[in-house]
Write a protein that holds these residues in place. Structure first.
Motif, short mmCIF file in Angstrom:
data_model
loop_
_atom_site.label_atom_id
_atom_site.label_comp_id
_atom_site.label_asym_id
_atom_site.label_seq_id
_atom_site.Cartn_x
_atom_site.Cartn_y
_atom_site.Cartn_z
N UNK A 36 76.15 27.90 -42.54
CA UNK A 36 75.92 27.53 -41.13
C UNK A 36 74.79 28.31 -40.50
N UNK A 37 74.46 29.46 -41.06
CA UNK A 37 73.34 30.26 -40.53
C UNK A 37 71.99 29.83 -41.09
N UNK A 38 72.00 28.87 -42.03
CA UNK A 38 70.75 28.39 -42.61
C UNK A 38 70.31 29.19 -43.83
N UNK A 39 71.23 29.92 -44.44
CA UNK A 39 70.90 30.74 -45.61
C UNK A 39 71.44 30.04 -46.87
N UNK A 40 70.58 29.96 -47.89
CA UNK A 40 71.02 29.36 -49.16
C UNK A 40 71.93 30.36 -49.86
N UNK A 41 73.20 29.98 -50.03
CA UNK A 41 74.20 30.88 -50.63
C UNK A 41 74.45 30.55 -52.10
N UNK A 42 74.47 29.25 -52.45
CA UNK A 42 74.75 28.85 -53.83
C UNK A 42 73.58 28.02 -54.33
N UNK A 43 73.13 28.29 -55.53
CA UNK A 43 71.97 27.62 -56.13
C UNK A 43 72.35 27.11 -57.51
N UNK A 44 71.99 25.86 -57.77
CA UNK A 44 72.24 25.30 -59.10
C UNK A 44 71.04 24.47 -59.55
N UNK A 45 70.47 24.74 -60.70
CA UNK A 45 70.74 25.89 -61.56
C UNK A 45 70.08 27.13 -60.97
N UNK A 46 70.64 28.26 -61.31
CA UNK A 46 70.09 29.52 -60.80
C UNK A 46 68.77 29.86 -61.49
N UNK A 53 65.29 29.72 -62.73
CA UNK A 53 64.11 29.03 -62.21
C UNK A 53 64.12 28.87 -60.70
N UNK A 54 65.29 29.10 -60.09
CA UNK A 54 65.43 28.95 -58.64
C UNK A 54 65.91 30.23 -57.97
N UNK A 55 65.73 31.34 -58.65
CA UNK A 55 66.19 32.63 -58.14
C UNK A 55 65.63 32.93 -56.75
N UNK A 56 64.40 32.53 -56.51
CA UNK A 56 63.75 32.83 -55.22
C UNK A 56 64.44 32.11 -54.06
N UNK A 57 65.17 31.04 -54.35
CA UNK A 57 65.85 30.30 -53.28
C UNK A 57 67.14 31.00 -52.84
#
Length: 178
Positions: free
Chosen positions: A116-126, A128-132
């Motif tokens: 809800x604060x606009x922060x990316x909490x979960x990323x799939x796949x992690x 290659x997308x670590x920066x997100x």
């Protein structure tokens, strides 16, 4: 009189010689004009056909691209329905659904959950997308505007093409879980 006849004969021969040269020259000029005209008409016709074929191919490509993107957005809406129905309750459930989407469509860069604060909490796949991971998307102009519109309308919103933090250019679709 004979002198006049000789002079007249010479004029007649001169005129005949001029006509003998003038007729083939006139014919050659006429043929050149016809050939150039036909060449121009053929060239114009080819340009018209090429333009029509290009328009047709472009419309076909646009239709296919639109369908391609629409199907991927439906996958996001499917995850939304599972979330809202309580079938996704934690990061493992989210990862399972995101992994299934990645198996179906390998062209997703990432599927993320934004809090809800606009922060990316979960990323799939992690990978290659670590920066997100942990990115505050509200700090970026286009994503901030899209999130604000999602909150205002409760409907899916897509950003224009943006530079992704993972690298490269792409667009991001936000689907509300409200």
């Amino acid at each position: 009189m004979i002198k006049r006849m000789v002079t007249g004969g010479r004029r007649l021969l001169s005129m005949c010689a001029q006509h003998t040269v003038a007729a083939p020259v006139a014919a050659a000029v006429a043929i050149i004009v016809v050939v150039v005209t036909v060449w121009q008409l053929v060239r114009d016709d080819q340009a018209i056909r090429l333009d029509a074929e290009t328009r047709s191919n472009t419309e076909h490509f646009a239709t296919r691209l639109e369908a391609h993107i629409a199907i991927r957005l439906i996958v996001g809406e499917h995850i939304q329905r599972k979330w809202l129905s309580g079938k996704i309750n934690n990061v493992k459930d989210f990862q399972d659904e995101a992994n299934a989407a990645h198996e179906l469509f390998g062209d997703f860069q990432a599927i993320n959950w934004v809090d809800a604060d606009g922060v990316i909490r979960w990323v799939s796949p992690y990978e290659g997308n670590e920066a997100a991971q942990g990115l505050d998307v509200r700090s970026l102009p286009a994503p901030r505007a899209a999130l604000a519109e999602v909150e205002r309308t409760g409907e899916l919103q897509v950003t224009p093409p943006i530079e992704l933090v993972q690298g490269g250019t792409g667009f991001v679709a936000y689907i509300p879980l409200i």
